[in-house]
Each structure stands twice: as structure tokens, then as C-alpha cells.
Scaffold this active site. Structure first.
Site, mmCIF file in Angstrom:
data_model
loop_
_atom_site.group_PDB
_atom_site.id
_atom_site.type_symbol
_atom_site.label_atom_id
_atom_site.label_comp_id
_atom_site.label_asym_id
_atom_site.label_seq_id
_atom_site.Cartn_x
_atom_site.Cartn_y
_atom_site.Cartn_z
ATOM 1 N N ARG B 270 -0.069 -26.718 -1.115
ATOM 2 C CA ARG B 270 0.773 -26.534 0.052
ATOM 3 C C ARG B 270 0.206 -27.270 1.275
ATOM 4 O O ARG B 270 -0.961 -27.077 1.617
ATOM 5 C CB ARG B 270 0.863 -25.030 0.356
ATOM 6 C CG ARG B 270 1.562 -24.667 1.630
ATOM 7 C CD ARG B 270 3.034 -24.974 1.566
ATOM 8 N NE ARG B 270 3.749 -24.314 2.663
ATOM 9 C CZ ARG B 270 5.026 -24.533 2.942
ATOM 10 N NH1 ARG B 270 5.723 -25.377 2.203
ATOM 11 N NH2 ARG B 270 5.610 -23.901 3.936
ATOM 12 N N GLU B 365 -4.600 7.214 -14.224
ATOM 13 C CA GLU B 365 -5.877 7.574 -14.861
ATOM 14 C C GLU B 365 -6.949 7.911 -13.822
ATOM 15 O O GLU B 365 -8.093 7.471 -13.905
ATOM 16 C CB GLU B 365 -6.312 6.467 -15.832
ATOM 17 C CG GLU B 365 -5.316 6.389 -16.987
ATOM 18 C CD GLU B 365 -5.830 5.631 -18.199
ATOM 19 O OE1 GLU B 365 -7.051 5.603 -18.424
ATOM 20 O OE2 GLU B 365 -4.998 5.102 -18.948
#
Lengths: 265, 381
Positions: B270, B365
Site C-alpha cells: 500500500r 474454555e
């Protein structure tokens, strides 16, 4: 029966790299199994898996010790063992030519006596594309190049192969064994190595040989070809990429078309 | 590009990393956005995972599994998540279920289920959370009443990964509703009467993952499917989840690495202000921070794996790894979006999905808060 597959670790360069004399520094290179050889290994393993008899698949490579990691991937995908040939005389070559490779593999074939030899059509790095056929010529085997479909069951005396010709024409040929077939990409769908395959591959043999082990001397690999220069070709035209929204880029494109005289004012 | 020293791994582990990463990048990543859009799980990819032996990753070799060491387990989780976190999550939950059966099941039960689960199907699920019992599973209300030849299970479970896909559920239930200490682990086949898959959840991220509620409406199971002694279910769950945490932590590393790689590639491509944005100081600082976070996360995972493989108590380091790596994944994916600017907010770019996906790693979890509770308990109590 026995199938010998010649495999090669090839280097790919990263997007940005520097050429230093006749080589590119290791830090710009990524090593991998040659793409065509991956298809050749898969073809050999499929023959072995479909067979009623015992089929041994042996991978043979010319490469330094570093290449064992790559060759082991071929073992993880189902080859039974490997032979690796390397020698200071080989390392000294700027370019190992087709004759030199054929001479090395000729001795490997003499030692292994395979019924079928599968090679990739070409190697992705030097792209000479002749090792398979040159080898067949040396060892007096039948051959077929650029095979994109193979109908062969272990124990058959004849392999039926489909070959890609110019202009979209394909031919179907019967080749008597023993034979060398150079395998084209797309002939099958090479598998990924499974975890179990990888674990088993750690125990499989990669037998190292130098030239004298094969009864060859250093001159054998002194080829007629020498690498004299390496450079990046100049690009003849540059692509311009417009980034942004459709309106913005359309305006930019229109300006270019106008400037180049493609459309009128 | 992996910021990881090859010498840290054995030849076998390195080959596994390379093979699984190649698979993840070529087969999982390209279809991830479409599956995220459609909220669909890639069943074909699951069959491929089985071909690679990944569905038997944690199953003992005598039951046909691969019985991976913890470092390999960590490497595989990272590599699969590098391709698609939703698939990695489904796999790690399947592995939780196989681990429960391998660890607590009788030989008969192991023989009945594990060889087929190693081959990928039936898929396993792990039913611990409930609508009113998340971080504190002791508050669960699912009940297991003793019957003449087994148990009758009744209750609601929530946020069950593989809920719809699973053929077998590991279910936690109380044998005495008044006794918090009576939680017990059971195996429930999906085709038993009374097993009902609830509604599909719509999620911020991890949208290709199959997440549902589950209802167990008086499901009668035989005695052999009680996996732990009565009352030992919760400690069993925590034991299995310690291994699971390493998996989730490693998956967070995989997502973060994926986002970092995309950010580096984009920063190189970019151009703004007449140069590539990778030449701009503020972007360079961001990339250095991101890479350091990823490297630190990975090292915590590997250390947790090393301790577990050495037979040491790895609970605290596993919690540190899960806490640090998941928070890092949220930070790194956030910065990857920032480096992409407006494009990073668009779903055409993978970093948009990485950012949404990463968040769940700080929650499931064991939330970050629970991980810190575990760490602090070890240090202060």
C-alpha cells in the site's frame, strides 16, 4: 516390482531478493519439493497402493544434506526409501547439466533396476526439462514425456499413457516396460502428508552416495553448460494499479485513456 | 512467514507444522470468508483433517490415534487456526471429547467409540456450559438420575461447539441436584431418544463453527456411559480443559500470526504520501509490537507444552498462555485492521474476519478473568 521416482529440492525466490554474482543468497530462498515431482511421487504411490503385489517406491535425488528435509516429505507421502547423491564435484558446478544428471541417475538405475522410472516433466528452478528422456536414452528404457494420464497396474508389461501435444492435441500411447515416464502436473491430486506418514518417514532410509560409491569420477559431472550470468530482465511495460473506490479509479482510468489517445477528448 | 526458530522443534514436529500449515493455507483459508458469510461448516475439510490424522491427534496409539505430544498438539492447533479458526475450534472440541473417552472410558467404551472418532466421525462435542452456569460450572442444573441399569439425563446446555454435527456428546450432570460436588461426566450418543439439538447461534465471529444449544430430555443411557465416578466430573473436566487451554492459546497464536502476515504484506504494497506505508514510522512501530506479542504468545504456549510433556504441573503456565495469547490475538488483529485502514473494515479482506474471530479466544474454555483467577490463586493462596 519397483518404481523409481527422481525428485529434486528446488529453490523459489522471495518477492524481494538480491543477486550476488551467479547466485542468490540463501536468505531470499525457500526450498521445497519440485512441483512436478510431487505429482510423480503421487503417481508412484497410487500404483503401489492399488497393487496386489509388493511394490517398492524408491525416491532418488541429487542434492546436499539440507535437501533431506524436503525428500522426507516424499517419504511421508508414501515412498518407501530414498537414495541421495551428492559430492564436492557436484557442489562445484555452476550448473549441473542434463548429461551430468543422466549419468548419475544411470548408475542409480543400474543399482536399483526399477521396472518403471517416473520423473517430473521439469524442475521449477532450472527448467531444463530433459532429464527423464535423457535418462531413458542412457539406460535403454522406453519412454514417454509430458504424461498427463497414466493407466498402469503393477505387474503389467505395458503402460497406457496420455500425452499433451501442442495445440490442444492429446495422444494415447502404449509404452513397454521398463520405461521412463515424465509426469505432468494435473495428472493426479497429490496428497498432503499425514501425521502418521510424517512420523513413519522419520525412520525411513535416505541412503547417501557420493560419485565414487556409484563408480563415477568427478569428470562425469563436468558438463558442457556453464552458468555465466544472472540478472533480472528489464520489464518492457509497467502496469499501473488504480486503488480506491469505483468513481475515483474510473476517473483515473479515463484520464489515462485520454492521455494515450485511446479515446478522444 | 513464521517468526519461529526451526531449531525449537524436532524434525518430525517441523515437518508436521509445514504440512498442516500448507494444508491450512491452501484448503482452509480460501473458503473461510464464504463459510463465515453462510454460517456453514466445511464438512469436506473435516474429512481432509481426518485423512491427515488430525482427528485422532490426542487419541492413544492403541486406539488407532496419533497420540501427539503436547508440543505437536500446540503446533497443529496453531497451524489449523492460521487457516481458519472455526475449523481449529471444531477440531479441538472433538479432541476434548476423544480425550475424555480415552482418559475416563472403560476399555469397552474406548473400543466402541475411539477408532471411529479417529477416522473423523462421529464428531465429538463437549457439553459443560449452561444458560445459568458459564464460568462457574458448579451451578449447573443438568441432572443425572440413577435408573435400574444406568442414568436418565435431563437438562439444558449452551454454546455447544459441533452441536449439530456431533454424533457423541460428553455431558456433565449432577447426580444429586442439591450437591455441588456430585458433578459427573457421561457419554451420550446423538441418536438416543431425548437428545435434541437447540437453535443455531448467530455469532460475532467464528461464524462457520457450528454452535447450538442442547436439550437432554430424560435421555436414558447405560451404566457404562458414566465415564467418571460420581462426583469426579468437575475435576475431570478441569484436567481435560488444561490440555484444551493449550490448544486454544495456540489457536490464538495462529490467528494473530495470520493477521500479522497480512498486515506486513499490506504495509509493503500500500502506498500513501508517495511511499509504501511500511516505510512510515508509526506503522513500523505497530508491526514490531505485533510481532513481539505473537512471539511471546507462542513461547508461552511452547513452554506450557514442554512442562506438560515433562510431566510437570502445567496448569498455571497453560492459563498464562491462554490469557496472554488470546488477549494478544485481539490486540494484533485489531492493529492489523488499523494498518489496512478502510479496507481492513471490509469483509473482502481477511483481517476483518480475523478481528471478529479472535475475540472468542478470550472467552471460551475459560475467560481471561478465570485464567487470572487461576494464576493468582497459585501465587497468593
Amino acid at each position: 516390482m519397483k518404481v523409481l521416482v527422481t525428485v529434486k529440492e528446488v529453490a523459489a525466490v522471495e518477492d524481494d531478493f538480491e543477486i550476488d554474482g551467479l547466485s542468490i543468497d540463501d536468505r531470499y530462498l525457500e526450498y521445497d519439493l519440485n512441483e512436478w515431482d510431487d505429482y510423480a511421487v503421487e503417481a508412484a504411490v497410487q500404483i503401489a497402493e492399488a497393487a496386489d503385489e509388493d511394490v517398492e517406491v524408491v525416491a532418488a535425488t541429487i542434492g546436499p544434506e539440507r535437501s533431506e528435509e524436503t525428500i522426507r516429505m516424499a517419504l511421508a507421502k508414501g515412498a518407501d526409501r530414498a537414495v541421495r547423491v551428492w559430492d564436492d564435484a557436484i557442489a562445484d558446478q555452476t550448473l549441473l547439466d542434463v548429461n551430468a544428471k543422466a549419468s548419475v541417475f544411470e548408475q542409480v538405475v543400474a543399482e536399483e533396476e526399477p521396472d518403471l522410472v517416473l520423473t517430473g516433466v521439469q524442475a521449477a528452478d532450472d527448467a531444463l526439462g530433459a532429464t527423464g528422456v535423457a535418462l531413458a536414452n542412457r539406460v535403454g528404457y522406453q519412454w514417454a514425456a509430458v504424461v498427463n494420464d497414466l493407466d498402469y497396474a503393477a505387474g503389467d508389461d505395458v503402460a497406457t499413457v496420455r500425452r499433451e501435444l501442442e495445440g490442444g492435441v492429446e495422444e494415447i500411447t502404449e509404452v513397454d516396460l521398463p520405461a521412463v515416464l515424465s509426469i505432468q502436473t494435473g495428472i493426479n491430486e497429490p496428497r498432503y502428508a499425514s501425521l502418521r506418514g510424517i512420523r513413519q518417514a522419520q525412520q525411513k532410509e535416505i541412503a547417501p552416495h557420493d560419485l565414487s560409491d556409484l563408480g563415477l569420477d568427478a569428470e562425469t559431472v563436468d558438463g558442457a553448460l556453464e552458468l555465466t550470468d544472472m540478472y533480472e530482465p528489464e520489464s518492457e511495460s509497467d502496469a499501473t494499479i488504480f486503488e480506491g473506490g469505483a468513481e475515483e479509479t474510473a476517473t483515473e482510468l479515463a484520464n489515462v485513456l485520454r492521455d494515450k489517445g485511446v479515446v478522444g477528448e | 512467514m513464521h517468526l519461529q526458530s526451526d531449531s525449537a522443534l524436532t524434525d518430525e514436529q517441523r515437518a508436521i507444522r509445514d504440512a498442516v500449515e500448507e494444508f491450512a493455507l491452501e484448503e482452509l483459508r480460501p473458503e473461510a470468508q464464504e463459510l463465515d458469510d453462510a454460517e456453514a461448516f466445511p464438512e469436506d475439510a473435516w474429512d481432509d483433517l481426518a485423512e491427515l490424522d488430525l482427528t485422532g491427534l490426542t487419541v492413544p496409539t492403541e486406539c488407532g490415534g496419533f497420540d501427539a505430544d503436547k508440543t505437536t498438539y500446540s503446533v497443529v492447533n496453531e497451524a489449523v487456526a492460521y487457516g481458519h479458526l472455526a475449523v481449529a475450534t471444531a477440531l479441538s472440541v472433538h479432541c476434548l471429547a476423544t480425550s475424555c473417552i480415552a482418559e475416563f472410558g472403560s476399555d469397552e467404551v474406548k473400543e466402541e467409540w475411539l477408532p471411529e472418532m479417529v477416522d473423523g466421525r462421529p464428531v465429538g462435542a463437549f457439553c459443560l456450559s449452561e444458560p445459568g452456569a458459564g464460568s462457574n460450572p458448579a451451578e449447573m442444573t443438568t441432572r443425572a438420575e440413577e435408573t435400574e441399569d444406568g442414568y436418565r439425563i435431563t437438562g439444558e446446555k449452551q454454546w455447544i461447539t459441533n452441536g449439530q454435527r456431533a454424533g457423541v456428546y460428553i455431558v456433565f450432570a449432577k447426580t444429586d441436584p442439591e450437591d455441588r460436588g456430585s458433578i459427573t461426566q457421561f457419554l451420550v450418543p446423538a441418536d438416543y431418544d431425548g437428545v435434541e439439538v437447540g437453535k443455531k447461534e448467530h455469532k460475532l465471529g467464528l461464524r462457520a463453527s457450528d454452535t447450538t444449544g442442547m436439550t437432554f430430555d430424560g435421555v436414558e443411557i447405560p451404566e457404562k456411559y458414566r465415564l467418571t465416578p460420581e462426583g469426579e466430573g468437575l475435576s475431570a473436566a478441569f484436567k481435560i480443559l488444561t490440555g484444551g487451554r493449550l490448544g486454544i492459546a495456540s489457536q490464538a497464536v495462529g490467528v494473530a500470526q495470520a493477521a500479522l502476515d497480512e498486515a506486513i504484506a499490506y504495509a509493503g504494497e500500500r502506498e500513501q504520501f508517495g511511499k509504501s506505508i511500511g516505510d512510515i514510522g508509526s506503522i513500523r512501530q505497530k508491526v514490531a509490537d505485533m510481532a513481539t506479542q505473537v512471539a511471546a504468545s507462542r513461547l508461552l504456549c511452547r513452554e506450557a507444552a514442554r512442562q506438560a510433556d515433562a510431566g510437570e504441573d502445567s496448569r498455571v503456565i497453560a492459563s498464562m498462555a491462554k490469557y496472554f495469547a488470546s488477549e494478544a490475538a485481539v490486540d494484533v488483529t485489531n492493529e492489523a485492521v488499523q494498518i489496512h485502514g478502510g479496507y481492513g473494515y471490509m469483509s473482502e479482506f481477511d483481517v476483518e474476519r480475523f478481528y471478529r474471530d479472535a475475540k472468542i479466544t478470550t472467552i471460551y474454555e475459560g475467560t481471561s478473568e478465570i485464567q487470572k483467577t487461576i494464576i493468582a490463586r497459585d501465587l497468593l493462596d
